[in-house]
Design an enzyme around this catalytic site. Structure first.
Site, PDB file in Angstrom:
ATOM      1  N   ASP A  34       0.717  -0.902   0.046  1.00 50.04           N
ATOM      2  CA  ASP A  34      -0.245   0.115   0.097  1.00 50.04           C
ATOM      3  C   ASP A  34       0.773   1.225  -0.207  1.00 50.04           C
ATOM      4  OD1 ASP A  34       1.332  -0.170   2.494  1.00 50.04           O
ATOM      5  OD2 ASP A  34      -0.754   0.067   3.526  1.00 50.04           O
ATOM      6  N   GLU A  36       3.289   2.263   2.370  1.00 49.83           N
ATOM      7  CA  GLU A  36       3.733   2.466   3.912  1.00 49.83           C
ATOM      8  C   GLU A  36       5.409   1.979   3.957  1.00 49.83           C
ATOM      9  OE1 GLU A  36       1.115   1.247   6.664  1.00 49.83           O
ATOM     10  OE2 GLU A  36      -0.290   2.466   6.179  1.00 49.83           O
ATOM     11  N   GLN A  94      11.299  26.237   1.169  1.00 49.19           N
ATOM     12  CA  GLN A  94      10.005  26.958   1.373  1.00 49.19           C
ATOM     13  C   GLN A  94      10.395  27.642   2.522  1.00 49.19           C
ATOM     14  OE1 GLN A  94       7.235  27.634  -0.385  1.00 49.19           O
ATOM     15  NE2 GLN A  94       5.608  28.233   0.921  1.00 49.19           N
ATOM     16  N   ASP A 166      21.860  33.566  -9.649  1.00 50.63           N
ATOM     17  CA  ASP A 166      21.178  34.927  -8.588  1.00 50.63           C
ATOM     18  C   ASP A 166      21.716  35.008  -7.721  1.00 50.63           C
ATOM     19  OD1 ASP A 166      21.044  32.838  -6.691  1.00 50.63           O
ATOM     20  OD2 ASP A 166      19.147  31.377  -7.889  1.00 50.63           O
ATOM     21  N   LYS A 189      17.888  37.107 -11.244  1.00 49.77           N
ATOM     22  CA  LYS A 189      16.994  35.779 -11.993  1.00 49.77           C
ATOM     23  C   LYS A 189      15.342  35.818 -11.052  1.00 49.77           C
ATOM     24  CE  LYS A 189      15.825  31.824  -9.913  1.00 49.77           C
ATOM     25  NZ  LYS A 189      16.967  30.318  -9.524  1.00 49.77           N
ATOM     26  N   ARG A 191      11.720  34.178 -10.880  1.00 51.52           N
ATOM     27  CA  ARG A 191      10.925  32.897 -11.242  1.00 51.52           C
ATOM     28  C   ARG A 191       9.696  33.181 -10.511  1.00 51.52           C
ATOM     29  NH1 ARG A 191      11.969  27.989 -10.267  1.00 51.52           N
ATOM     30  NH2 ARG A 191      14.275  27.736  -9.526  1.00 51.52           N
ATOM     31  N   THR A 222      15.081  21.622 -12.439  1.00 53.56           N
ATOM     32  CA  THR A 222      14.594  21.442 -13.151  1.00 53.56           C
ATOM     33  C   THR A 222      16.103  21.558 -13.952  1.00 53.56           C
ATOM     34  OG1 THR A 222      13.748  23.758 -13.277  1.00 53.56           O
ATOM     35  CG2 THR A 222      12.227  22.317 -12.561  1.00 53.56           C
ATOM     36  N   GLY A 223      16.507  22.678 -13.735  1.00 55.20           N
ATOM     37  CA  GLY A 223      17.830  23.133 -14.338  1.00 55.20           C
ATOM     38  C   GLY A 223      17.116  24.689 -15.416  1.00 55.20           C
ATOM     39  N   GLY A 224      16.169  24.880 -14.746  1.00 56.19           N
ATOM     40  CA  GLY A 224      16.360  26.175 -15.805  1.00 56.19           C
ATOM     41  C   GLY A 224      16.391  27.148 -15.740  1.00 56.19           C
TER      42      GLY A 224
END
Ligand code: R5P
Length: 295
Positions: A34, A36, A94, A166, A189, A191, A222-224
Site C-alpha cells: 500500500d 507504507e 520553503q 542569482d 533571476k 521566477r 528542473t535546470g531552468g
C-alpha cells in the site's frame, strides 16, 4: 559511535564510516504494497552515539518518513544520542510564506524530526542557513563548495569566471573564488511563483568574452536556472560554460536541457546520487564526525 546506513544514502554512509573508522549499522527496509515504509536497524545501538545518513532528495516524502522511523528506532533501542546526517534537506526552500495561506515547510520538517527525538542534525549547503537558527535542535550546514571548486582547479580552471545564477548564490561563488581565485559575478533571476517560469538578466558589470565560466548553485532541480544563465553566458561570448551544484536533483530532462543550452559538463556531489555526482561528500562529513569524536 555508529553510522546507520539509511536506504537513500547507503554508499555515502559506508564511505563516511570507512574514513572515520567506525562501525556501520545496516538497515533492512521495504515498501508495503500500500506504499507504507518499513525499516529495521540490523545491529546494536544501545548506549551508542548514532549518526543516521539519509538524504531526502526525491522521493522526499517517503525518505523523510524513513528517516523519522530510523530516528525513532534508534531511540527505542537505547541510542544515547542520535544525529541525522541529511546531505540534501528537502523542503528547505520553503523557508517563509511567499503567498498567503502557505506554510513554512522546513519548520514542519524540523518539528517532525524533533518530535521523534533527533538530538542534532548535519546537512550540507542548506538553501538558507538562517533557517537552522529556528530549528528545535542544534543543526549545522557544512559547505561542499570548496570540494567542487577543487574539482575544477584539478582540471586547470584556476582562472575561470565563477558565476552565481542569482543573487542568492553570490555567497557560494565568493567561496568558490577563494579556490578558483579569479573573478565572480551574478545574474538577476526572476521566477514566476505561479507558472515557475524563470527569466534572468545581467545587470552587473562584468566581461566573460572568451573566458571559461563556471556557474555555481546549491541545487539544480528542473535546470531552468542554469539554462537561463548559460544562455546569457553564450550570448556574451563566453568560451565555455560549466555548471556545478551541491545537490543535483536533475528532475526530468534537466540534464539534457542544460547540455543543449551549451554547458560542457555538469558536476554535482553524491548528496543526490546521480550520473553527475563526481564529487563525494564523504571527506567533508567524515572530517566533521572526527572533530566531534575528538572534541
Ligand atoms: C533557488 O534559489 C536555488 O538556489 C536554485 O537556483 C534552484 O532551486 C534551481 O532550480 P531549477 O533548477 O528548477 O531552476
Amino acid at each position: 559511535m555508529k553510522i546507520v546506513l539509511g536506504p537513500a544514502s547507503e554508499e555515502l554512509g559506508e564511505n563516511i564510516a570507512k574514513l572515520v573508522g567506525t562501525e556501520v549499522v545496516p538497515v533492512v527496509f521495504k515498501t508495503f504494497p500500500d506504499g507504507e515504509s518499513y525499516i529495521r536497524l540490523d545491529g546494536e545501538v544501545k548506549k551508542e552515539e548514532v549518526f543516521i545518513v539519509q538524504t531526502t532528495s526525491p522521493p522526499q516524502d517517503s525518505r523523510l518518513v524513513q528517516l523519522a522511523l530510523m530516528i525513532d528506532a534508534a531511540k527505542r533501542n537505547g541510542a544515547r544520542k542520535v544525529t541525522a546526517i541529511v546531505p540534501y534537506l528537502a523542503y528547505a526552500r520553503q523557508d517563509k510564506t511567499f503567498l498567503q495561506g502557505e506554510d513554512v515547510s522546513i519548520e514542519t520538517v524540523a518539528n517532525m524530526l524533533g518530535a521523534v527525538g533527533v538530538d542534532s542534525l548535519i546537512t550540507v549547503n542548506v538553501h538558507q542557513e538562517k533557517v537552522l537558527e529556528r530549528s528545535p535542535f542544534p543543526a549545522r550546514s557544512l559547505s561542499a563548495i570548496p570540494l567542487l571548486a577543487e574539482y575544477f582547479k584539478r582540471k586547470g580552471f584556476e582562472k575561470a569566471f565563477v558565476l552565481a545564477p542569482d543573487e542568492g548564490a553570490l555567497h557560494i561563488v565568493e567561496e568558490a573564488k577563494k579556490i578558483l581565485g579569479d573573478e565572480c559575478g551574478y545574474l538577476e533571476k526572476h521566477r514566476d511563483r505561479y507558472t515557475g517560469t524563470i527569466t534572468a538578466e545581467k545587470k552587473e558589470k562584468f566581461d566573460v568574452k572568451g573566458r571559461t565560466v563556471i556557474i555555481f548553485d546549491d541545487i539544480i532541480s528542473t535546470g531552468g536556472t542554469i539554462v537561463a544563465a548559460a544562455k546569457i553566458m553564450r550570448e556574451l561570448s563566453a568560451r565555455e560554460v560549466y555548471a556545478a551544484c551541491v545537490h543535483p536533483l536533475l528532475i526530468g530532462d534537466a540534464e539534457k536541457r542544460i547540455l543543449e543550452a551549451g554547458v560542457e559538463e555538469i558536476v554535482g556531489t553524491d548528496s543526490v546520487p546521480s550520473r553527475v555526482s563526481k564529487v563525494s561528500l564523504a571527506p567533508l562529513i567524515s572530517k566533521e564526525l572526527k572533530e566531534r569524536k575528538s572534541g
